[in-house]
Design an enzyme around this catalytic site. Structure first.
Site, PDB file in Angstrom:
ATOM      1  N   ASP A  17     -19.056   6.798  -2.471  1.00  0.00           N
ATOM      2  CA  ASP A  17     -18.604   7.625  -1.351  1.00  0.00           C
ATOM      3  C   ASP A  17     -17.190   7.248  -0.901  1.00  0.00           C
ATOM      4  O   ASP A  17     -16.648   6.218  -1.295  1.00  0.00           O
ATOM      5  CB  ASP A  17     -19.539   7.418  -0.152  1.00  0.00           C
ATOM      6  CG  ASP A  17     -20.828   8.208  -0.292  1.00  0.00           C
ATOM      7  OD1 ASP A  17     -20.832   9.251  -0.974  1.00  0.00           O
ATOM      8  OD2 ASP A  17     -21.843   7.774   0.305  1.00  0.00           O
ATOM      9  N   ARG A  61     -21.612   7.438  -8.248  1.00  0.00           N
ATOM     10  CA  ARG A  61     -20.676   8.309  -7.532  1.00  0.00           C
ATOM     11  C   ARG A  61     -20.460   7.741  -6.139  1.00  0.00           C
ATOM     12  O   ARG A  61     -21.130   8.123  -5.180  1.00  0.00           O
ATOM     13  CB  ARG A  61     -21.234   9.737  -7.500  1.00  0.00           C
ATOM     14  CG  ARG A  61     -21.080  10.419  -8.860  1.00  0.00           C
ATOM     15  CD  ARG A  61     -21.949  11.645  -8.966  1.00  0.00           C
ATOM     16  NE  ARG A  61     -23.363  11.277  -8.886  1.00  0.00           N
ATOM     17  CZ  ARG A  61     -24.364  12.140  -8.834  1.00  0.00           C
ATOM     18  NH1 ARG A  61     -24.118  13.427  -8.865  1.00  0.00           N
ATOM     19  NH2 ARG A  61     -25.616  11.714  -8.755  1.00  0.00           N
ATOM     20  N   ARG A  88     -25.909   1.345   2.532  1.00  0.00           N
ATOM     21  CA  ARG A  88     -25.351   1.315   3.891  1.00  0.00           C
ATOM     22  C   ARG A  88     -26.440   1.470   4.948  1.00  0.00           C
ATOM     23  O   ARG A  88     -26.321   0.944   6.060  1.00  0.00           O
ATOM     24  CB  ARG A  88     -24.278   2.392   4.042  1.00  0.00           C
ATOM     25  CG  ARG A  88     -23.011   2.045   3.247  1.00  0.00           C
ATOM     26  CD  ARG A  88     -22.081   3.233   3.098  1.00  0.00           C
ATOM     27  NE  ARG A  88     -21.717   3.792   4.389  1.00  0.00           N
ATOM     28  CZ  ARG A  88     -21.133   4.976   4.547  1.00  0.00           C
ATOM     29  NH1 ARG A  88     -20.854   5.738   3.495  1.00  0.00           N
ATOM     30  NH2 ARG A  88     -20.823   5.403   5.743  1.00  0.00           N
TER      31      ARG A  88
END
Lengths: 257, 257
Positions: free
Chosen positions: A52, A50, A202
């Site tokens: 972002d 999923r 990230r």
């Protein structure tokens, strides 16, 4: 209902991530709207990752259940027709067993992160890379990355919004490669694991950038990991350079003849 | 007035080519508007290659004359500041002799053309490549390209709008390389000459695509060239995949220490 696996590429800009959200453009919504042009009232689709807002897909995998039996090549073509002008395409489509699941059958996710170091803003790759205005030391980043590979409690490197039950994950690969880039240098992070925590890639890349910039010694990455404290993480980097590159399964359904 | 050489990168989409045109956004206009923020009433700038609408710059070279003496690094930074949000950046800036001329001192132009072969539309590279929905035979294209290298009358491969006095040019290089591309293949054309006729690269690539698709035997390229007739040219391909990659000078001013 016959089930189909879809390999999907998309440009993350303009989408609020993969997952359907009321009234917001998302990749899942666009795909479900395209499917609704083919057959009404289909079940929701499921994806391996999923992603972002702003994160790109190169080899996202999802599955859909159809009422009628489709020739997979025709299903791919019909979806690509109805997906226009969204920057989403189905690269491959295969019929799979009804118990095959894009998310739960996956045994690994491979992410790519592109970081460009040069003084002048990027033009052709705007939205497709993260940019540092200064050179970075790739060897120092590799030394920092070495502390992160393996089975660890990654609490430091996950979003406080992360819904995973456990912060313990095994990072299989965190390789850093350097490439020529017009007027500068590109640094690519190749990150592989069975699964990831929310914002994990990230958080890792943003922290390693601090090491590459000389602001953090590589050993501080080990200390941050051991702290198991979100406050010990470096800055979380933007999504622009992040790509879900490949999803691994026991059997690669897309390589079947 | 002190003269400065500028190495410029730009995204061709959204610009009506390099050359200033009344009220239309062009790369030259955007640069001259940025210069006007630094000093008023400067002379027009000159560029090595007047790229068409949609054609990209990787290493376009122009020169500008300023009233005051600028530190070249500060001039670059000030231009990049005022160029935002245009997708144009100055990659390098050097002071040059007042008789150095971006166009007339140039002894060669190198163009790159990117052609992607895959069934699904491109997402990340939209506007940055030309796309063929079918595989192409690179070896056949190389056989066709071999007829074009050297000193020839290129009347067949120039626009009827071309203002060059002579259609005779020497094509130094027309190399074709193949590269992995996600779900397909990328074919790159590396084209080098002292100078080019209007639409010459796009006429050459569009014709070679017909050879790669099997619609033309390679020998038909030789016949088309010998015909010296615009009607013998294959279809002119779109500008999306075309990049002015590098401009050559007797002395590379941008490599000076």
């Amino acid at each position: 209902m016959p089930r189909y696996a879809l390999k999907i590429e998309y440009h993350g800009q303009g989408f609020y991530g993969w997952q359907r959200q009321n009234d917001l453009p998302t990749v899942q919504s666009a795909l479900e709207q395209a499917l609704a042009q083919l057959e009404p009232d289909l079940p929701s689709i499921a994806a391996a990752g999923r992603t972002d807002t702003g994160v790109h897909g190169l080899g996202q995998v999802a599955h859909c259940d159809m009422r009628k039996a489709w020739d997979p090549i025709k299903l791919k073509g019909a979806l690509n027709y109805h997906l226009k002008p969204n920057r989403i395409v189905v690269l491959d489509c295969r019929q799979v067993d009804p118990d095959w699941h894009a998310r739960f059958s996956a045994i690994g996710r491979d992410y790519l992160f592109r970081l460009v170091c040069r003084a002048a803003p990027v033009t052709h790759d705007a939205g497709l890379v993260w940019q540092s205005r200064h050179p970075l030391d790739a060897d120092a980043m590799r030394a920092g990355a070495a502390f992160l590979v393996g089975n660890h409690d990654f609490t430091t490197f996950r979003s406080t919004m992360c819904q995973a039950k456990s912060p313990i994950k095994t990072l299989d690969v965190l390789d850093i490669t350097t490439h020529d880039y017009h007027g500068g240098q590109e640094i690519r992070f190749h990150v592989k694991a069975r699964s990831f925590l929310h914002n994990q890639v990230r958080s890792l890349v943003g922290t390693l950038e601090r090491v590459g910039a000389g602001a953090w010694p590589p050993e501080r990455v080990a200390e941050a990991l051991a702290a198991c404290d979100r406050a010990a993480c470096g800055p979380v980097c933007p999504p622009d350079g992040l790509y879900l590159e490949h999803v691994r399964y026991e059997q690669d359904v897309f390589s079947w003849p």
